[in-house]
Design an enzyme around this catalytic site. Sequence first.
Site, PDB file in Angstrom:
ATOM      1  N   GLU A 132      -7.314  25.684   5.796  1.00 13.49           N
ATOM      2  CA  GLU A 132      -7.042  27.198   5.935  1.00 13.49           C
ATOM      3  C   GLU A 132      -8.582  27.478   5.529  1.00 13.49           C
ATOM      4  OE1 GLU A 132      -5.029  28.464   2.627  1.00 13.49           O
ATOM      5  OE2 GLU A 132      -5.714  30.399   2.331  1.00 13.49           O
ATOM      6  N   GLY A 272      -9.665  24.302  -5.559  1.00 14.83           N
ATOM      7  CA  GLY A 272      -8.556  23.123  -6.465  1.00 14.83           C
ATOM      8  C   GLY A 272      -7.599  22.410  -5.703  1.00 14.83           C
ATOM      9  N   ALA A 273      -6.686  23.321  -4.750  1.00 11.13           N
ATOM     10  CA  ALA A 273      -5.180  22.768  -3.554  1.00 11.13           C
ATOM     11  C   ALA A 273      -5.209  22.967  -2.562  1.00 11.13           C
ATOM     12  CB  ALA A 273      -4.612  21.994  -5.115  1.00 11.13           C
ATOM     13  N   GLU A 275      -1.486  24.065  -0.179  1.00 10.94           N
ATOM     14  CA  GLU A 275       0.094  24.209  -0.556  1.00 10.94           C
ATOM     15  C   GLU A 275      -0.045  23.637   1.607  1.00 10.94           C
ATOM     16  OE1 GLU A 275      -2.348  27.154   0.103  1.00 10.94           O
ATOM     17  OE2 GLU A 275      -1.205  28.797   1.268  1.00 10.94           O
ATOM     18  N   ASN A 276      -0.572  23.016   1.919  1.00  8.80           N
ATOM     19  CA  ASN A 276      -0.145  22.471   3.533  1.00  8.80           C
ATOM     20  C   ASN A 276       1.256  22.057   2.886  1.00  8.80           C
ATOM     21  OD1 ASN A 276      -2.504  22.300   4.243  1.00  8.80           O
ATOM     22  ND2 ASN A 276      -2.872  20.527   2.717  1.00  8.80           N
ATOM     23  N   HIS A 308       1.561  26.664  -8.806  1.00  5.27           N
ATOM     24  CA  HIS A 308       0.515  27.549  -7.912  1.00  5.27           C
ATOM     25  C   HIS A 308       1.198  26.434  -6.031  1.00  5.27           C
ATOM     26  CE1 HIS A 308      -2.263  30.109  -6.580  1.00  5.27           C
ATOM     27  NE2 HIS A 308      -2.152  29.630  -5.717  1.00  5.27           N
ATOM     28  N   GLU A 309       0.722  25.589  -5.965  1.00  3.88           N
ATOM     29  CA  GLU A 309       1.137  25.020  -4.349  1.00  3.88           C
ATOM     30  C   GLU A 309       1.970  24.893  -4.900  1.00  3.88           C
ATOM     31  OE1 GLU A 309      -2.422  25.350  -3.145  1.00  3.88           O
ATOM     32  OE2 GLU A 309      -3.501  25.467  -4.849  1.00  3.88           O
ATOM     33  N   HIS A 312       3.754  28.785  -3.748  1.00  2.00           N
ATOM     34  CA  HIS A 312       3.756  28.676  -2.227  1.00  2.00           C
ATOM     35  C   HIS A 312       4.490  28.500  -1.133  1.00  2.00           C
ATOM     36  CE1 HIS A 312      -0.524  30.541  -2.167  1.00  2.00           C
ATOM     37  NE2 HIS A 312      -1.668  29.594  -2.299  1.00  2.00           N
ATOM     38  N   GLU A 331      -1.837  35.635  -2.244  1.00  2.00           N
ATOM     39  CA  GLU A 331      -2.549  34.917  -2.937  1.00  2.00           C
ATOM     40  C   GLU A 331      -1.757  35.558  -4.585  1.00  2.00           C
ATOM     41  OE1 GLU A 331      -3.665  32.026  -3.331  1.00  2.00           O
ATOM     42  OE2 GLU A 331      -3.701  31.595  -1.522  1.00  2.00           O
TER      43      GLU A 331
HETATM   44  N1  TRP Z   1      -4.549  28.189  -0.483  1.00  2.00           N
HETATM   45  C1  TRP Z   1      -4.983  27.765  -1.408  1.00  2.00           C
HETATM   46  C2  TRP Z   1      -5.042  28.246  -3.153  1.00  2.00           C
HETATM   47  O1  TRP Z   1      -4.767  28.984  -3.259  1.00  2.00           O
HETATM   48  C3  TRP Z   1      -6.865  27.746  -1.686  1.00  2.00           C
HETATM   49  C4  TRP Z   1      -8.066  26.516  -0.772  1.00  2.00           C
HETATM   50  C5  TRP Z   1      -7.877  25.552  -1.078  1.00  2.00           C
HETATM   51  C6  TRP Z   1      -8.393  27.041   0.203  1.00  2.00           C
HETATM   52  N2  TRP Z   1      -8.647  24.842   0.015  1.00  2.00           N
HETATM   53  C7  TRP Z   1      -9.682  25.287   0.690  1.00  2.00           C
HETATM   54  C8  TRP Z   1      -9.431  28.119   0.739  1.00  2.00           C
HETATM   55  C9  TRP Z   1     -10.487  26.122   1.635  1.00  2.00           C
HETATM   56  C10 TRP Z   1     -10.279  28.434   1.663  1.00  2.00           C
HETATM   57  C11 TRP Z   1     -10.924  26.838   2.059  1.00  2.00           C
HETATM   58  O2  TRP Z   1      -3.930  26.829  -3.157  1.00  2.00           O
HETATM   59 ZN    ZN Z   2      -2.906  29.820  -3.521  1.00  2.00          ZN
END
Ligand code: TRP
Ligand code: ZN
Length: 881
Positions: A132, A272-273, A275-276, A308-309, A312, A331
């Site tokens: 992402e 932070g993290a 959500e794959n 949060h993850e 998602h 988000e």
């Molecule tokens: N979708 C992730 C979240 O909200 C955000 C995220 C994690 C992200 N790594 C990223 C967005 C790298 C852009 C680039 O938890």
């Molecule tokens: Zn998120």
Amino acid sequence: MSNSDSLVEEVIERNPQEKHLSDYRPSDYTISTIDLEFDLFDHQTKVQAISQVQRVSKEVTPLFLFGEALNLVSILVDDVDYTDFELVKDGIVINHLPTSFKLEINTEIDPAKNHAFEGLYKSGDAFCTQCEAEGFRRITYYLDRPDVLAKFSTKVIADKTLYPYLLSNGNQVDQGDLDAGRHFVSWVDPFPKPAYLFALVAGDFDLVEDNFITKSGRDVKLAIFVDKGNLDKTQHAMLSLKKSMQWDEERFNLEYDLDIYMIVAVDFFNMGAMENKGLNVFNSKFVLANQQSATDQDYLGVEAVIGHEYFHNWTGNRITCRDWFQLSLKEGLTVFRDQEFSSDLGSRSVNRIANVMTMRDHQFAEDAGPMSHPIRPESVMEMNNFYTLTVYEKGSEVIRMLHTLLGEEKFQKGMQLYVQRHDGQAVTCDDFVAAMQDASEIDLTLFKRWYSQSGTPQVFVTDHYDSVNQTYQITFKQKTLPTADQKKKLPLHIPIDIELLDSNGNSLELLEGKKNRVLSLTQKEQTFVFKHILSKPVPCLFRGFSAPVKYQYAYTDEQLLDIMSFASDEFSRWDAGQTLFNKYLVKNVKALQSGGALSLPEIFIDGFKSVLVSETLDPSLVADMFAFTSENGARELFEQVDIDAIHNARDFMLKEIATKLHELFVDTYLRHNQLKAYQPNIDDIAKRKLKNSALSFIARVDKKVADEYVLAQIASCNNMTDYLGALNAANSGLLPCRAAVMQAFDDKWFENGLVMDKWFVLQASMPSDNVLDNIDALFNHRSFDFNNPNRLRSLVGAFAQTNTYRFHHVDGSGYAFLTDQLIKLNSQNPQVASRLITPLIQFKNLDQVRIKLIKAELNRLLALPDLAVDLYEKVTKALAQ
Ligand code: TRP
Ligand code: ZN
């Protein structure tokens, strides 16, 4: 080509194009399945991608696939070598294709050289991915856009000793040994997904496993992978994951869908993290925690991010975004869900206060700065620049307003309808609001303006009490100032949660049996009349921060003190304290500017005294009452910002509070310093928070006593919260023991980067004129690593974002320092550089001297021959102000 033509070309090259929401078109092609095979090597990883592609557009058009930093090896169409293609700037154009075909693409990539941490890269010894928003195109040529949903299968091949674990999305379907010490694992993800949710991890880890039985009785395997030696820091993450799964079933009726849920913690991660699907990749900061190494705040952070993850999986993965302009669809909603999760499990008011602090200290500034955008942006140069406080936090506030207007029951009905209608689809914010409107039968037409209008609305409130007719009338005027992106502003639908207090502090009944009522402000100006009001009430406005606005009402000190003592909403009590503090902050800044005397009246001190001695208030709330508007947040109170006066006035006020309430702070400190065994539960967290807050007030006044307390606390504590609380008091109070306790911490923890981040933050926020010399020296510290985003944020980010007074030193040294770091970072990790630049671009209301210094630095960046588009977008917008 003439000279002027080549100049034009160069300018076009240097002026990356903006993409517009209004230009959205569905893809000409779809991809139903993609089978990936990775042969992992540090510098020459081979990627084979076999896709089933169908043309869906009527006209026959070439197929454009995104691709960046790839070495193309071969292309086959229906198993035959294919050469009818052109490589273009950001991808490949393949010509004369059949309507439906099998496409095989072989590429080679260099993960070990990838310091941008986007696509496939190495974090320490492990391979991992971050796709992402647009990182998959750094793995293979693909329709890398969120509305192309395909079924992924992934075969990972790597050296078996170095990489015993080979992970990807979905369920494991095969594994086996190969020649030359290599092995493979194959995965299939049954849920169609966009490429940004793809993940692969290969490495050697310690693994903790558990399971969760879903409400329909399915047994889900849970697995958390961490660097070797960290098993003793995984318990809290696992517990948080199980709580998240349980909570989402109970509150949102949403159940997990795969047989396995995996989390991998890595040290090198830009955010932070992530959500794959079925395989979350986490910054280790949001997984690893035990009482020795993590603070109470870290524990809460882990719980919130794990939640949060996990959330998602429905709001993001099962239902995803049509295009990246819709980012807040997943988000904003998921932040709302994680905030509710934390509030249901912990203290609702304390969570609310923390979230509002973020809005006021940072989001308001973003909304007023050069990057101002609505929660659904209309134009974007670099998507990575739009993972913002506006999209996330304000996005969540917008969902919260919907919740306020609909109530929990109708809101949940709307959620169920949203899921029922759109499961498996890529949709828009409009689709979400439509589901909410249809399920609730509440007209949300006007409300939708929140999605397209940027800027922080201001609400001006006046009132009138008519003692003859016993009516109370209250008038609201709303106004949103023009922002960098948008000149014309329209009235918004603003929910105002209100409570009226009578002269005894009792709340008046506004609706049957209820102390509060939600008014809908929908016009530019609107008056509401309350009948049968026996005396002039004190209005308690925007309870719980019912809308992300700034509001003004000419409160007297006495009225604010009434709200502080009597409001039924704890948030409002806190907010009244903030308003009172801000009122005197503005007064004292003006006094400084006009050569007048600084002052803080008795009534102010008395009001806060009763907070401190209260036996009924939650200690955490008490601590928050004394967490006054930061220097950053204070900038929002002025049209013309005077950095030095704000600093000096605020410092004076804190010192005055610390002095006048000194004995009580000592008493509070001693009273709450009694805990023995460490428990990260709400009650104990609250006590530690208040105790450590008291300690830093003590350190402002009595260095000798504070020194004793700090040393004793460090010697006797059994947890990081108290260790850091003591260190913080020593650092912010510049106590005699500071150097010694900082060194001891360093000696104890230098091998643990995550723990040292806390120490780097303290170094960067030291209130001393030579802080920059210190920071410069720390680039060579044994625990520092310029390539690690966490370290950079702790040292560079903390300085620029929290040491406001020094960062903005009028000699320009702070600006030059940050710019030097950004130049070093520009080519290797532009995404992190672009997040660090924020305090340098929000300068509009500073003085001319500082503005000139900042612009010179921004021009220095602009002159870089290879300035990354991430920074280019922000620098040009800032300079255009
Ligand atoms: N979708 C992730 C979240 O909200 C955000 C995220 C994690 C992200 N790594 C990223 C967005 C790298 C852009 C680039 O938890
Ligand atoms: Zn998120």
